[in-house]
Write an enzyme that holds these catalytic residues in place. Sequence first.
Site, PDB file in Angstrom:
ATOM      1  N   GLY A  81      -4.645  -3.496  -3.179  1.00  0.00           N
ATOM      2  CA  GLY A  81      -4.072  -3.977  -4.437  1.00  0.00           C
ATOM      3  C   GLY A  81      -4.473  -5.391  -4.824  1.00  0.00           C
ATOM      4  O   GLY A  81      -4.680  -5.700  -5.991  1.00  0.00           O
ATOM      5  N   ASP A 138       6.896  -8.018  -2.217  1.00  0.00           N
ATOM      6  CA  ASP A 138       8.016  -7.099  -2.449  1.00  0.00           C
ATOM      7  C   ASP A 138       9.042  -7.350  -1.339  1.00  0.00           C
ATOM      8  O   ASP A 138       9.768  -8.345  -1.392  1.00  0.00           O
ATOM      9  CB  ASP A 138       7.441  -5.664  -2.441  1.00  0.00           C
ATOM     10  CG  ASP A 138       8.402  -4.631  -2.981  1.00  0.00           C
ATOM     11  OD1 ASP A 138       9.608  -4.898  -2.997  1.00  0.00           O
ATOM     12  OD2 ASP A 138       7.956  -3.549  -3.378  1.00  0.00           O
TER      13      ASP A 138
HETATM   14  C1  PRP Z   1       1.455  -3.371  -1.411  1.00  0.00           C
HETATM   15  C2  PRP Z   1       1.004  -4.749  -1.858  1.00  0.00           C
HETATM   16  C3  PRP Z   1       1.395  -5.618  -0.726  1.00  0.00           C
HETATM   17  C4  PRP Z   1       2.555  -4.905  -0.107  1.00  0.00           C
HETATM   18  C5  PRP Z   1       3.788  -5.606  -0.513  1.00  0.00           C
HETATM   19  O1  PRP Z   1       0.437  -2.817  -0.676  1.00  0.00           O
HETATM   20  O2  PRP Z   1      -0.378  -4.800  -2.105  1.00  0.00           O
HETATM   21  O3  PRP Z   1       0.344  -5.750   0.209  1.00  0.00           O
HETATM   22  O4  PRP Z   1       2.601  -3.581  -0.611  1.00  0.00           O
HETATM   23  O5  PRP Z   1       4.886  -4.971   0.018  1.00  0.00           O
HETATM   24  P1  PRP Z   1       5.925  -5.674   0.969  1.00  0.00           P
HETATM   25  O6  PRP Z   1       6.183  -7.062   0.464  1.00  0.00           O
HETATM   26  O7  PRP Z   1       7.134  -4.789   0.800  1.00  0.00           O
HETATM   27  O8  PRP Z   1       5.385  -5.668   2.365  1.00  0.00           O
HETATM   28  P2  PRP Z   1       0.371  -1.285  -0.298  1.00  0.00           P
HETATM   29  O9  PRP Z   1       0.850  -1.124   1.121  1.00  0.00           O
HETATM   30  O10 PRP Z   1       1.050  -0.449  -1.343  1.00  0.00           O
HETATM   31  O11 PRP Z   1      -1.198  -1.023  -0.292  1.00  0.00           O
HETATM   32  P3  PRP Z   1      -2.246  -1.201  -1.498  1.00  0.00           P
HETATM   33  O12 PRP Z   1      -2.479  -2.685  -1.657  1.00  0.00           O
HETATM   34  O13 PRP Z   1      -3.457  -0.474  -0.998  1.00  0.00           O
HETATM   35  O14 PRP Z   1      -1.632  -0.576  -2.729  1.00  0.00           O
END
Ligand code: PRP
Length: 179
Positions: free
Chosen positions: A43, A102
């Site tokens: 992301g 998040d």
């Molecule tokens: C999302 C985002 C962060 C993480 C945040 O990644 O890119 O790295 O979640 O979440 P948190 O604060 O609850 O830990 P994801 O795991 O969805 O992977 P992606 O980047 O490939 O979408």
Amino acid sequence: MHEDVQKVLITREQIAERVAQMGTQIAADYQGEPLLVVSVLKGAAIFMADLVRAIDAPVEMDFMAVSSYGSSHESSGVVRVIKDLNAPVEGRHVLIAEDVLDSGLTLNYVVKMLRSRNPKSVEVAAFLVKEGAQKAPVECKYTGFACPDEFLVGYGLDYAERYRNLPYVGVLDPKVYLG
Ligand code: PRP
């Protein structure tokens, strides 16, 4: 606007303006010292690509991939490194570019891991910080926007791997995930 998006939260123009400001501030803070910008795939790649172009200073880039155990859109705090950085960070200024803070569980883990490798510094630049969602502490030196704890897509954020390429941040229409 995409038909699966309920409303646009942050426009492409607002993103460009804010990322430019962040880049200017970062360049000023590091005062010409070399900076390694790191992002956690996938992301953050979109934000990182814009952010590094806004930093007028010597910048290198590196990437990590992690997977967090748990359900598809909720971190568990148990993080597995799928792909580590290519180069050591010892003695370097590291800036982690993250798309969204998040729960904070992923970043909390990544920051601790990188700090244990004796870098000169580790800071975080998060494009979005979800308000009231943090479960683990993460010190975020640079923040793009505070945003509501809703299902957001675009500018790197996905639902089932889609919508990352939207040039704005929008709220996903619940019909998409409720069926
Ligand atoms: C999302 C985002 C962060 C993480 C945040 O990644 O890119 O790295 O979640 O979440 P948190 O604060 O609850 O830990 P994801 O795991 O969805 O992977 P992606 O980047 O490939 O979408």
